[in-house]
Design a protein around this motif. Structure first.
Motif, PDB file in Angstrom:
ATOM      1  N   TYR A  18       0.559  -1.438   0.263  1.00 15.35           N
ATOM      2  CA  TYR A  18      -0.342   0.517   0.555  1.00 15.35           C
ATOM      3  C   TYR A  18       1.030   1.037  -0.053  1.00 15.35           C
ATOM      4  O   TYR A  18       1.786   1.165   0.100  1.00 15.35           O
ATOM      5  N   PHE A  19       0.232   2.369  -0.680  1.00 16.17           N
ATOM      6  CA  PHE A  19       1.062   3.146  -0.642  1.00 16.17           C
ATOM      7  C   PHE A  19      -0.256   4.850  -0.582  1.00 16.17           C
ATOM      8  O   PHE A  19      -0.718   4.688  -1.278  1.00 16.17           O
ATOM      9  N   ILE A  20       0.697   5.630   0.154  1.00 17.46           N
ATOM     10  CA  ILE A  20      -0.169   6.561   0.347  1.00 17.46           C
ATOM     11  C   ILE A  20       0.134   7.939  -0.017  1.00 17.46           C
ATOM     12  O   ILE A  20       1.595   8.139   0.615  1.00 17.46           O
ATOM     13  N   ALA A  21      -0.239   8.787  -0.559  1.00 15.39           N
ATOM     14  CA  ALA A  21       0.291  10.182  -0.308  1.00 15.39           C
ATOM     15  C   ALA A  21      -0.953  11.250  -1.185  1.00 15.39           C
ATOM     16  O   ALA A  21      -2.089  10.925  -1.411  1.00 15.39           O
ATOM     17  N   ALA A  22      -0.189  11.875  -1.200  1.00 15.49           N
ATOM     18  CA  ALA A  22      -1.682  13.281  -1.636  1.00 15.49           C
ATOM     19  C   ALA A  22      -1.469  13.484  -2.703  1.00 15.49           C
ATOM     20  O   ALA A  22      -0.622  12.040  -4.272  1.00 15.49           O
ATOM     21  N   ASP A  23      -2.141  13.567  -3.955  1.00 17.53           N
ATOM     22  CA  ASP A  23      -3.147  13.196  -5.025  1.00 17.53           C
ATOM     23  C   ASP A  23      -2.232  13.931  -6.566  1.00 17.53           C
ATOM     24  O   ASP A  23      -2.966  15.035  -6.409  1.00 17.53           O
ATOM     25  N   ASN A  24      -1.157  14.565  -6.330  1.00 21.11           N
ATOM     26  CA  ASN A  24      -0.238  15.352  -6.364  1.00 21.11           C
ATOM     27  C   ASN A  24       0.875  14.355  -7.613  1.00 21.11           C
ATOM     28  O   ASN A  24       1.527  15.420  -8.072  1.00 21.11           O
ATOM     29  N   GLY A  25       0.383  13.433  -7.988  1.00 20.49           N
ATOM     30  CA  GLY A  25       1.061  13.232  -9.244  1.00 20.49           C
ATOM     31  C   GLY A  25       2.532  11.858  -9.062  1.00 20.49           C
ATOM     32  O   GLY A  25       2.814  11.212 -10.004  1.00 20.49           O
ATOM     33  N   ILE A  26       2.893  12.425  -7.626  1.00 18.94           N
ATOM     34  CA  ILE A  26       3.938  11.124  -7.210  1.00 18.94           C
ATOM     35  C   ILE A  26       3.553   9.440  -7.566  1.00 18.94           C
ATOM     36  O   ILE A  26       4.635   8.627  -7.471  1.00 18.94           O
ATOM     37  N   LEU A  27       2.094   9.203  -7.069  1.00 15.27           N
ATOM     38  CA  LEU A  27       2.430   7.633  -7.046  1.00 15.27           C
ATOM     39  C   LEU A  27       2.505   7.124  -8.885  1.00 15.27           C
ATOM     40  O   LEU A  27       2.947   6.310  -9.489  1.00 15.27           O
TER      41      LEU A  27
END
Length: 275
Positions: free
Chosen positions: A88-97
């Motif tokens: 699992y990967f948690i992040a802001a929806d800023n494009g990093i994933l």
């Protein structure tokens, strides 16, 4: 019990990293949190994606990775949960994933709805959203409880090297500079080998300098280990452990490494010319 990793651009001077770890412990004192890095340059998504992409694969499947880079809360921006490559990967929806997984399709994507109602107050995204989601998953909770499935997220294009057939030349760029001052390009070993079929020689060009050999590792630069110190400061090109073309100074550092001596910065071009 799954591990939670922490990556951020917070640095270690301020309270933010400690706040994240304290929140993990307060929600479940049995959980283990591991730092990947907190020295990402502020808001530098490409740098963060390179680090996380090369680190996460060493953790067991099911690990939960929190990526707090460019993550400050705003009601108009989603926070997302990726399930990809078994973790699992948690992040802001800023494009990093999309940068981390430019070549891997996620198994599922969720918009995090925890603390996302109009009257909820989020003071600090990492402690108020990311950590509770991570602990929920580590406790065996389902992602559907804290999020809703979505199909699209913000996507960024990872800089790719290209081959100019007329010039018989690969054009790439510097995408990362590591702690030793090594210059990592976006030119892969496979790309060089595929583009170089039929050619006998090549020259790597950058700034006003050139190299004509690529080593398989830093230590391969040393041809005589009884005189190893004589190779200190020697410039070289290698394929690093991510199989990317890297410019290096043998036994270099931040103060006398390749980026300092070559005077190169992220985004500058590197060329591989075939003969």
């Amino acid at each position: 019990m799954p591990v939670i990793t922490l990556t951020s651009d917070f640095g270690n001077l301020d309270y933010r990293v400690a706040a994240m770890k304290g929140k993990v412990i307060s929600l479940n004192p049995d959980l283990n949190s591991v730092d990947i890095t907190h020295d990402v340059q502020a808001f530098n998504l490409i740098q963060a994606s390179y680090i996380v992409r090369n680190a996460y694969r060493y953790f067991p499947k099911g690990t939960i990775h929190i990526i707090s880079v460019d993550s400050f809360f705003h009601k108009s921006r989603k926070n997302i949960l990726y399930k990809a490559d078994g973790s699992y990967f948690i992040a802001a929806d800023n494009g990093i994933l999309s940068l981390i997984f430019f070549d891997i399709k996620p198994e599922a994507i969720y918009e995090i709805t925890l603390n996302n109602r109009f009257d909820d107050v989020v003071a600090f995204t990492s402690t108020d959203v990311f950590v509770p989601v991570a602990v929920h998953l580590a406790n065996g909770g389902l992602p559907e409880v804290i999020g809703r499935k979505i199909d699209t997220v913000k996507e960024l294009l990872f800089p790719k090297s290209v081959f100019n057939e007329n010039e018989k030349m690969i054009i790439g760029e510097v995408m990362y500079i590591d702690n030793y001052g090594n210059i990592i390009s976006n030119i892969s070993r496979d790309f060089i080998e595929n583009c170089g079929k039929g050619f006998e020689k090549f020259t790597i060009k950058f700034r006003n300098l050139s190299l004509s050999k690529i080593y398989s590792s830093h230590t391969e630069v040393v041809e005589n280990w009884s005189r190893e110190t004589e190779y200190h400061g020697q410039s070289a090109a290698i394929f690093n452990d991510s199989n990317l073309l890297e410019l290096t100074i043998y036994k270099g550092s931040k103060t006398n490494g390749a980026n300092t001596l070559f005077g190169m910065n992220v985004g500058e071009n590197i060329y591989v010319e075939f003969h």
